[in-house]
Design a protein around this motif. Sequence first.
Motif, mmCIF file in Angstrom:
data_model
loop_
_atom_site.group_PDB
_atom_site.id
_atom_site.type_symbol
_atom_site.label_atom_id
_atom_site.label_comp_id
_atom_site.label_asym_id
_atom_site.label_seq_id
_atom_site.Cartn_x
_atom_site.Cartn_y
_atom_site.Cartn_z
ATOM 1 N N ASP A 1 51.754 40.029 48.340
ATOM 2 C CA ASP A 1 51.724 39.216 47.119
ATOM 3 C C ASP A 1 50.596 39.666 46.199
ATOM 4 O OD1 ASP A 1 53.905 37.623 47.544
ATOM 5 O OD2 ASP A 1 52.787 35.807 48.054
ATOM 6 N N PHE A 2 49.425 39.912 46.779
ATOM 7 C CA PHE A 2 48.279 40.287 45.954
ATOM 8 C C PHE A 2 48.520 41.624 45.264
ATOM 9 C CE2 PHE A 2 44.001 41.829 45.045
ATOM 10 C CZ PHE A 2 43.428 40.701 44.468
ATOM 11 N N ARG A 3 49.108 42.562 45.981
ATOM 12 C CA ARG A 3 49.363 43.871 45.376
ATOM 13 C C ARG A 3 50.474 43.812 44.326
ATOM 14 N NH1 ARG A 3 48.430 48.103 50.483
ATOM 15 N NH2 ARG A 3 46.147 48.104 50.251
ATOM 16 N N GLU A 4 51.447 42.948 44.541
ATOM 17 C CA GLU A 4 52.463 42.784 43.494
ATOM 18 C C GLU A 4 51.826 42.214 42.234
ATOM 19 O OE1 GLU A 4 56.675 40.501 42.501
ATOM 20 O OE2 GLU A 4 55.829 40.347 44.530
ATOM 21 N N ALA A 5 50.941 41.245 42.407
ATOM 22 C CA ALA A 5 50.244 40.676 41.243
ATOM 23 C C ALA A 5 49.415 41.741 40.544
ATOM 24 C CB ALA A 5 49.364 39.509 41.686
ATOM 25 N N ALA A 6 48.716 42.575 41.321
ATOM 26 C CA ALA A 6 47.884 43.626 40.726
ATOM 27 C C ALA A 6 48.729 44.616 39.937
ATOM 28 C CB ALA A 6 47.104 44.349 41.826
ATOM 29 N N ALA A 7 49.924 44.948 40.463
ATOM 30 C CA ALA A 7 50.794 45.906 39.776
ATOM 31 C C ALA A 7 51.323 45.365 38.454
ATOM 32 C CB ALA A 7 51.953 46.286 40.697
ATOM 33 N N LEU A 8 51.370 44.047 38.345
ATOM 34 C CA LEU A 8 51.893 43.430 37.125
ATOM 35 C C LEU A 8 50.849 43.313 36.024
ATOM 36 C CD1 LEU A 8 53.961 40.550 38.744
ATOM 37 C CD2 LEU A 8 54.903 42.459 37.438
ATOM 38 N N ARG A 9 49.591 43.475 36.387
ATOM 39 C CA ARG A 9 48.535 43.318 35.382
ATOM 40 C C ARG A 9 48.553 44.478 34.409
ATOM 41 N NH1 ARG A 9 44.797 39.479 36.308
ATOM 42 N NH2 ARG A 9 44.886 38.418 38.337
ATOM 43 N N PRO A 10 48.499 44.213 33.099
ATOM 44 C CA PRO A 10 48.495 45.303 32.126
ATOM 45 C C PRO A 10 47.205 46.104 32.172
ATOM 46 C CG PRO A 10 48.104 43.190 31.037
ATOM 47 C CD PRO A 10 48.439 42.881 32.480
ATOM 48 N N ASP A 11 47.269 47.336 31.705
ATOM 49 C CA ASP A 11 46.082 48.212 31.728
ATOM 50 C C ASP A 11 44.920 47.633 30.923
ATOM 51 O OD1 ASP A 11 47.968 51.305 31.649
ATOM 52 O OD2 ASP A 11 47.348 50.013 33.317
ATOM 53 N N ARG A 12 45.193 46.763 29.988
ATOM 54 C CA ARG A 12 44.109 46.227 29.166
ATOM 55 C C ARG A 12 43.121 45.406 29.982
ATOM 56 N NH1 ARG A 12 45.215 40.858 28.124
ATOM 57 N NH2 ARG A 12 47.372 40.212 28.404
ATOM 58 N N THR A 13 43.539 44.953 31.192
ATOM 59 C CA THR A 13 42.601 44.201 32.028
ATOM 60 C C THR A 13 41.528 45.105 32.611
ATOM 61 O OG1 THR A 13 43.910 44.473 34.039
ATOM 62 C CG2 THR A 13 44.382 42.544 32.665
ATOM 63 N N ARG A 14 41.687 46.428 32.447
ATOM 64 C CA ARG A 14 40.711 47.347 33.010
ATOM 65 C C ARG A 14 39.869 48.013 31.913
ATOM 66 N NH1 ARG A 14 45.527 48.373 35.847
ATOM 67 N NH2 ARG A 14 45.468 47.600 37.971
ATOM 68 N N THR A 15 40.015 47.570 30.687
ATOM 69 C CA THR A 15 39.234 48.167 29.611
ATOM 70 C C THR A 15 37.812 47.683 29.674
ATOM 71 O OG1 THR A 15 39.847 46.363 28.120
ATOM 72 C CG2 THR A 15 41.248 48.329 28.108
ATOM 73 N N SER A 16 36.940 48.364 28.942
ATOM 74 C CA SER A 16 35.531 48.005 28.993
ATOM 75 C C SER A 16 35.286 46.669 28.310
ATOM 76 C CB SER A 16 34.698 49.091 28.288
ATOM 77 O OG SER A 16 35.085 49.206 26.957
ATOM 78 N N ARG A 17 34.145 46.080 28.677
ATOM 79 C CA ARG A 17 33.799 44.771 28.114
ATOM 80 C C ARG A 17 33.471 44.902 26.637
ATOM 81 N NH1 ARG A 17 31.129 45.069 32.925
ATOM 82 N NH2 ARG A 17 29.148 45.573 31.948
ATOM 83 N N PRO B 1 51.869 36.824 32.997
ATOM 84 C CA PRO B 1 50.624 36.175 33.458
ATOM 85 C C PRO B 1 50.881 35.008 34.409
ATOM 86 C CG PRO B 1 50.547 36.579 31.098
ATOM 87 C CD PRO B 1 51.951 36.847 31.522
ATOM 88 N N ALA B 2 51.975 34.254 34.148
ATOM 89 C CA ALA B 2 52.302 33.140 35.039
ATOM 90 C C ALA B 2 52.689 33.642 36.424
ATOM 91 C CB ALA B 2 53.440 32.314 34.447
ATOM 92 N N LEU B 3 53.404 34.766 36.476
ATOM 93 C CA LEU B 3 53.799 35.320 37.764
ATOM 94 C C LEU B 3 52.585 35.881 38.516
ATOM 95 C CD1 LEU B 3 55.949 36.036 39.803
ATOM 96 C CD2 LEU B 3 56.480 38.092 38.470
ATOM 97 N N VAL B 4 51.686 36.543 37.783
ATOM 98 C CA VAL B 4 50.457 37.039 38.407
ATOM 99 C C VAL B 4 49.687 35.887 39.041
ATOM 100 C CG1 VAL B 4 48.180 38.016 37.906
ATOM 101 C CG2 VAL B 4 50.230 39.097 36.966
ATOM 102 N N ARG B 5 49.566 34.809 38.316
ATOM 103 C CA ARG B 5 48.834 33.647 38.835
ATOM 104 C C ARG B 5 49.525 33.055 40.052
ATOM 105 N NH1 ARG B 5 47.855 28.530 34.992
ATOM 106 N NH2 ARG B 5 50.134 28.414 35.195
ATOM 107 N N ALA B 6 50.864 32.895 39.980
ATOM 108 C CA ALA B 6 51.599 32.290 41.090
ATOM 109 C C ALA B 6 51.531 33.149 42.345
ATOM 110 C CB ALA B 6 53.053 32.064 40.680
ATOM 111 N N LEU B 7 51.627 34.460 42.192
ATOM 112 C CA LEU B 7 51.531 35.358 43.337
ATOM 113 C C LEU B 7 50.122 35.329 43.942
ATOM 114 C CD1 LEU B 7 53.565 38.356 41.907
ATOM 115 C CD2 LEU B 7 54.161 37.064 43.976
#
Length: 385
Positions: A369-385, A344-350
């Motif tokens: 940088d933005f795409r590298e950050a997106a690739a690091l995000r876990p799949d749970r960030t795309r789950t339903s609300r 998460p810290a790397l996602v934020r820094a990128l």
Amino acid sequence: MNHSENVDHDAVLRARTMLLGSGGLALQQEVEAYRVLADVGPLTYLPRLSRALVWLSQDAYRDQPEACLALRAEAVEAARRLDENEPARTELLVDALRAYQQSLYALGRRAEGFSVREEMARVGRRGYETGQVESPAYGLGSLAAALAEEGRHRESAEAYGQIVDAERPRPGGVSFWTMVDWTTQLDAAGLPDEALAAFKELVDHTRARLEEGWASLATLIWDLVHYSRMLDARGRCDDAHEARREVDTLLSELAETGERKSWSCILPWWTALFALSDKEEDEEQAAPDGLAERIAAQRRLTIDAAKRWGSHHHRFLASLRPSFDEGVELARRLAELDERCGTPALVRALTDRSALLVAGKSYAEALADFREAAALRPDRTRTSR
């Protein structure tokens, strides 16, 4: 008693002659002439006196705070002496009061300054009711800011809400700065849903302005990045992902063709939202070697540096890039030691560096940088609300 008996006619004649002279007058001389003539021609000379006193305080007495304060107090009194039905009175008085409260705050006389800001709001409202100004929130901005400074966030949010309501019908709509202030105060008042709705209004407004040719791709990207962070912080992961998809699309356009038209002076938009971004981030978890604490401290220093350099358009990227690079490297090191804490810290820094690179017009790097950050995000960030 006849008023003319109290007038020094020689002084009036000298003052008129002085103003009619062919040579340019010093501002101090203009003030002296207007002081005399304001008694015999208040409708004409009180507005001139009030404005000239403010100009004189800024021009010759800015380094003499007590003298500056006295001139601005006199400017206020000159404006107050105008008949309340005089069309220019509201604008004149609010301008004089604005300068006066600035001097009071500069001298540490905050309670008096706050009272003056309250008067500005009252005068503006009365001016609206009498048709002297077009906005019911005229003069309210300074009071809204003062309420925020005093920690009265709900009252401040209500005041900014009134300003937003007044600005919406205008041709350009609500200003970016008003919307950011409103959102910030709603959040500080413990109204996160209202804050999110307010910022969404800003995003929608920027998107519409972009299509009309009145906003840049960069400003919409910065809005969406901040909006996605707000959504993440509130558990709206699907919506945050959609916002980031839009950012990717806009960054791709920038990397391929650049801005749709030339823009200048948009750097303060990035600076303002980057400064706010710390409020939308979770606290760092404990990590090896105290890296999490170091990353958090380094980011605070980077935000402070961004505030300092935010108006230096020609040097800001070279001055700030090393700090953002350091933030990315520290986060990479943490991710290698502790993936759960470091990712998460790397996602934020990128993401931070990507937004900076947009400001610096290094669009291809920003997209990477933005795409590298997106690739690091876990799949749970795309789950339903």
